[in-house]
Design a protein around this motif. Structure first.
Motif, PDB file in Angstrom:
ATOM      1  N   THR A 192     -10.030   4.433  -6.629  1.00 33.11           N
ATOM      2  CA  THR A 192      -9.837   3.475  -7.891  1.00 33.11           C
ATOM      3  C   THR A 192     -11.600   3.480  -8.290  1.00 33.11           C
ATOM      4  N   SER A 207      -5.005   3.814   4.434  1.00 33.45           N
ATOM      5  CA  SER A 207      -4.326   3.919   3.066  1.00 33.45           C
ATOM      6  C   SER A 207      -5.023   2.914   2.051  1.00 33.45           C
ATOM      7  N   VAL A 208      -5.538   1.628   2.558  1.00 33.77           N
ATOM      8  CA  VAL A 208      -6.129   0.779   1.683  1.00 33.77           C
ATOM      9  C   VAL A 208      -7.423   1.232   1.224  1.00 33.77           C
ATOM     10  N   TYR A 252      -2.211   1.780  -6.446  1.00 32.23           N
ATOM     11  CA  TYR A 252      -2.723   0.914  -5.259  1.00 32.23           C
ATOM     12  C   TYR A 252      -1.907  -0.334  -5.193  1.00 32.23           C
ATOM     13  N   GLU A 309      -7.346   3.807  -1.237  1.00 36.38           N
ATOM     14  CA  GLU A 309      -6.843   3.482  -2.509  1.00 36.38           C
ATOM     15  C   GLU A 309      -8.098   2.726  -3.335  1.00 36.38           C
ATOM     16  N   TYR A 322       0.821  -1.061   0.015  1.00 36.95           N
ATOM     17  CA  TYR A 322       0.128  -0.040   0.021  1.00 36.95           C
ATOM     18  C   TYR A 322       0.881   1.129  -0.134  1.00 36.95           C
ATOM     19  N   ALA A 336      -5.218  -3.458  -1.747  1.00 37.96           N
ATOM     20  CA  ALA A 336      -6.489  -2.882  -2.204  1.00 37.96           C
ATOM     21  C   ALA A 336      -6.622  -3.855  -3.427  1.00 37.96           C
ATOM     22  N   GLY A 345      -7.404   3.800 -10.696  1.00 35.94           N
ATOM     23  CA  GLY A 345      -6.157   3.270 -10.025  1.00 35.94           C
ATOM     24  C   GLY A 345      -5.208   2.770 -10.703  1.00 35.94           C
ATOM     25  N   CYS A 389      -1.984  -0.301 -10.844  1.00 35.38           N
ATOM     26  CA  CYS A 389      -1.412  -1.045 -10.246  1.00 35.38           C
ATOM     27  C   CYS A 389      -0.465  -2.089 -10.952  1.00 35.38           C
TER      28      CYS A 389
END
Length: 976
Positions: A633, A625-626, A824, A629, A613, A828, A638, A640
């Protein structure tokens, strides 16, 4: 007692401690020689009886003087004092004793020796059976082991390396140096490895001259030439411990063990040496003669006592006795006399022999007993019917020499008995390309050893087409020693054969009486040769005793073979320093540096380090934080890094048919430019892996797998290609590391990618859900684009060559700033896929089927594929546990993966168990914890309240059964 001369540096004094007491020595000393110089003879205790033990040898074969070296995390148990180079501040302790070395309470075992005879370990298994678990086993386990471990992480660095050569010479004695000299002069690439820190081997231990000058002068001259030869590598402090296949040898170089702070350098290096040819010049080990109480501190091998006198200038006592069956004992007596040591007597078992110096000789006699529990005080000499006790502080024993044939036996070769010289020699089944020379080949005299080594090198190189010539070798004054075998002195009492494990002649006789006569049975019944010296000082003697008992010859009785390692090797160096972060290779994603600069928290996923994260300054908890994210998204876009997904390129005329046979759903009908979700089954019908197949051309597919199964799935496909259907025109290559791949998900995903792609239409009609294409981005960078989604949102996966991955991540974030773009991580990613109900590794655990995953309709009935027939087995078809979603009735309650599911009011036992939770997370979209799990008749139970039991945490939570698709079950978003 310190003598004159020797090869030590008396200009410097080194201080060290043993059992807390301070002593002094000199550079060039070993711990053993320094202790003897300080009149310390008692250095350890035996394993079983805790008998007092002193130094027995002068090399790596030492069975007695085992100590704990250093302290703290660097504590090294079972270090042989005979090979420990003395350094200033060295700290050593005796081991296997309590409370002290001089008074060991566990020596009481010696009074119960009649109950601890050969095979007593095995006999305790038998009777009475009730005693084993509560009495015998705990006692044996408590007594087992030598030394203590610090239980702390090793603080030192270890390395590994690879070397190649034309000729590997193992052993730096007379034969090895002559072999290396001959080969190096011929221009061959040569490696000379020796376990000592000085070259010369036994030449350093003897007083004989070469060409009328001390042997040290010849050694120095040869070493000077060695240093001028660029094609010769001399590896000191290096033990070649094993001979493996294809000319490969394992070796350990003790790079900085001899330093007070080895941590400042690499401690040890594990070398893999590949040699075209090998000369084994490993020398020989002297054997002793068992007699009653022959294990007193002060009883030593005669050759070792000569080595201590000539090389290290020490004597274990002022007054020495010698017991021998050859001229070796007389040689020791002469050398000690020349050093000013008093010789009490030389006892020679041969009848017709004369003294070769000014000492008393008793011929045709035996040493039959000794006195002095903590240190030898006197010996009993028996001749005919007369007995005499003679005072002495140490006894030198010589029973002949055993060639060190261990490495020659590592390919299952059994040594051959030479009845004339009474030694075992290597047979013809030695490692390919090996030539044995010197004392290892039974040629122990210096001149013969040198000639043997040089000739062995010439023979070895001739097979390679390299012509070598015999160098001019010095003349030596010594000659071959003939032995009249004396394997043990008959009599009452215990005569020790294996000192460390307390195996006596009496134990061997008992093994004979109990029919443990084959060599391998004898070893295991008595624990003979299972000590740290691996029987170097005991095995041949034991064989001879058994041969005497059976009335057979030694070769008829049997031979032992050897396996690596030749001497103990630390687990640290075998690991090559692969501990902690270096335990296994770490693979970094292409955007690792970018993520690191953003303050990402990383997690180990398989071999990969992935961003878990991305915390912001105002976030105090990882969940914040999660959640951010995930919500960002779903509301914006988002990004990744999903490079870790396996990527396999499949090409060829039969690529479509090949994949059709691998996946349970149809792949041959997939149109070019489209992607299809695929499910692989194992041969037994269970789910193996899932992923996607993208068809870029008629004969070109790109297959993705889960991160965990990237390697296994590729191996599975290669097995099918090579073994099941070798006739098919199809080629595979793993491109996981070749392409950096990013998931771009969320309502603004299309708008972001439109800012990167070069003239490519991303409209829904032109590039619909499950489409793929090769294109370019950022003004000419080749790329691949897949419109697939595991988050339930409008999503794409974009791939570029791996070296551009870090830059692409930065560009995506820059171009998406006004669109609310966020990176993310894996947390996440997990939340997004659970909210959408996608199966992942937790569900694809090797125990689930397509039916359980809700994918039964994917298993085609129109074609065959691996696992499809087995998936129709009655037991699998009847499986009622189906993947469902789970949501707590009370939003504050947790959902814990691994919890078992029960109907409300049902007993919580295995009979009533209806399923389990596979994945769980907190969903910021739902506002509570959610989970996926397998539940019996799950599809018919939507809306029902069940119980999730978590006995590990004493939890019992009410959950509501819901659809596994918590987000957009109709799939409107991902098709937008």
């Amino acid at each position: 007692m310190r003598l004159e001369g020797g090869l030590i540096d008396r200009s410097r004094t080194l201080r060290f401690s043993f059992d807390g007491k301070q002593y002094e020595g000199h550079p060039g000393d070993t711990l053993a020689s320094a202790l003897l110089a300080n009149d310390v003879r008692l250095m350890g205790r035996s394993f079983k009886y805790h008998r007092p033990r002193g130094v027995f040898s002068a090399g790596s074969e030492e069975p007695n003087a085992l100590v704990e070296l250093r302290s703290g995390a660097r504590c090294e148990p079972n270090s042989r004092a005979t090979v420990i180079e003395l350094f200033d501040g060295l700290e050593a302790r005796s081991q296997n004793r309590w409370p002290a070395l001089g008074f060991d309470a566990l020596a009481v075992n010696d009074f119960f020796s009649d109950f601890l005879t050969a095979g007593f370990y095995y006999k305790t298994f038998m009777w009475p059976s009730a005693f084993w678990e509560k009495l015998y086993e705990p006692a044996i386990r408590k007594a087992a082991g030598l030394g203590t471990l610090s239980m702390l992480a090793d603080p030192d660095a270890y390395d590994k390396g690879f070397l190649h050569c034309d000729l590997l010479v193992i052993g730096g004695g007379a034969a090895g140096m002559a072999a290396a000299l001959s080969a190096a002069r011929a221009g061959a690439q040569v490696i000379l490895a020796d376990e000592d820190y000085l070259l010369g081997g036994r030449l350093l231990a003897e007083s004989d001259h070469l060409d009328g000058a001390p042997a040290s002068e010849w050694i120095a001259a040869v070493e000077a030439e060695f240093s001028s030869l660029p094609n010769l590598r001399v590896m000191r402090r290096t033990t070649v411990f094993g001979a493996f296949d294809h000319g490969i040898y394992g070796a350990v170089e003790r790079v900085s063990d001899h330093l007070a702070e080895p941590g400042a350098n690499v401690r040890q290096t594990l070398w893999r040496i590949t040699a075209r040819r090998t000369v084994l010049a490993s020398g020989a080990t002297e054997r002793h003669i068992p007699f009653r109480n022959n294990d007193r501190p002060g009883v030593m091998l005669a050759g070792a006592m000569r080595a201590y006198a000539n090389r290290w200038a020490v004597s274990p006592a002022k007054k020495i006795a010698v017991f021998t069956n050859s001229d070796e004992g007389h040689r020791t007596a002469r050398d000690l006399l020349a050093k000013g040591v008093e010789i009490a007597v030389v006892v020679d078992s041969r009848n017709h022999v004369a003294a070769s110096g000014d000492y008393r000789l008793i011929a045709g006699a035996f040493v039959s007993n000794s006195k002095g529990r903590l240190g030898l005080k006197s010996i009993e000499v028996t001749r005919g019917g007369s007995r005499e006790w003679i005072d002495c502080g140490a006894l030198a024993v010589s029973g002949g020499w055993n060639p060190n044939v261990h490495l020659a036996s590592h390919h299952r070769g059994r040594p051959v008995w030479d009845s004339e010289r009474h030694i075992f020699l290597p047979d013809d089944n030695i490692p390919a390309g090996m030539v044995v020379a010197g004392a290892a080949a039974g040629k122990g005299a210096t001149a013969a050893a040198m000639a043997s080594g040089a000739e062995a090198a010439i023979t070895a190189l001739d097979a390679l087409g390299i012509k070598a010539t015999l160098p001019a070798l010095p003349q030596s004054s010594d000659s071959e020693t003939k032995v009249e075998p004396l394997w043990h002195v008959p009599g009452k009492g215990r005569a020790w054969v294996d000192f460390q494990n307390d195996v006596t002649v009496k134990d061997i006789k008992l093994a004979y009486q109990e029919n443990m006569r084959p060599v391998e049975h004898l070893k295991r019944w008595t624990t003979l040769g299972m000590a740290t010296d691996q029987g170097k000082t005991a095995n041949v003697t034991a064989l001879a005793v058994m041969a005497e008992l059976t009335g057979k010859s030694i070769p008829q009785t049997g031979t032992t073979i050897f396996r690596p390692p030749y001497t103990p090797v630390s687990l640290s160096v075998l690991g090559g320093g692969n501990s902690g972060e270096d335990f296994r290779p770490r693979r970094l994603t292409p955007s690792h540096e970018w993520a690191k600069a953003q303050g990402a928290v990383f997690v180990e996923v398989g071999q990969w380090m992935r961003a878990q994260y991305f915390p912001q300054p105002d976030e105090t908890d990882w969940r914040q934080s999660v959640d951010r994210e995930v919500l960002a998204t779903r509301k914006g876009v988002g990004i990744c890094d999903v490079t870790t997904l396996g990527k396999i390129d499949v090409q060829g005329a039969d690529a479509a048919e090949f994949l059709d046979r691998l996946y349970c759903n149809a792949m041959k009908s997939l149109k070019v430019g489209m992607v299809r979700y695929g499910l692989m089954l194992r041969e037994d019908g269970h789910a193996y892996d899932d992923g996607t197949c993208a068809r870029l051309a008629e004969d070109h597919y790109v297959v993705t797998t889960t991160t965990a199964q990237a390697g296994p799935a590729y191996r599975h496909m290669e097995f099918a290609r090579q073994c099941l259907w070798p006739e098919m025109d199809v080629q595979l290559i793993s491109t996981t590391d070749a392409w950096a791949q990013f998931s771009v998900a969320g309502p603004n995903a299309r708008r972001l990618l439109e800012r990167l792609v070069d003239g490519f239409d991303l409209a829904n009609e032109a590039f619909p859900f499950m489409a793929c294409a090769s294109l370019s981005v950022c003004s000419g960078l080749r790329a691949r684009l897949f419109r697939i989604s595991f988050s339930g949102e409008l999503a794409y996966e974009i791939a570029v060559p791996a070296r551009y991955g870090n830059a692409l991540m930065a560009v995506l974030m820059e171009k998406g700033a006004d669109l609310g773009a966020v990176p993310y991580g894996t947390e996440a990613l997990g939340v997004l896929r659970i909210e959408k109900g996608h199966a992942a590794g937790n569900e694809l655990n090797g125990q689930t089927t397509a039916q359980m995953l809700g994918m039964r309709r994917m298993v085609s009935i129109r074609k065959d594929a691996i696992g499809t027939v087995m998936s129709r087995r009655e037991g699998l078809v009847a499986e009622k546990r189906i993947l469902v979603g789970l949501q707590p009735v009370d939003a504050a309650d947790p959902v814990v993966a691994g919890s078992h599911l029960f109907a409300t009011g049902a007993a919580q036992n295995t009979h009533a168990d209806e399923g389990w939770i596979t994945s769980a997370c907190f969903s910021p979209h739902i506002g509570s914890a959610i989970g996926l799990g397998f539940l019996a008749d799950g599809q018919e139970r939507l809306g029902e309240v069940i119980i999730a039991a978590n006995p590990l945490q004493n939890q019992s939570v009410q959950l509501r059964v819901v659809s596994p698709h918590f987000i957009d079950p109709e799939g409107v978003r991902l098709r937008a």
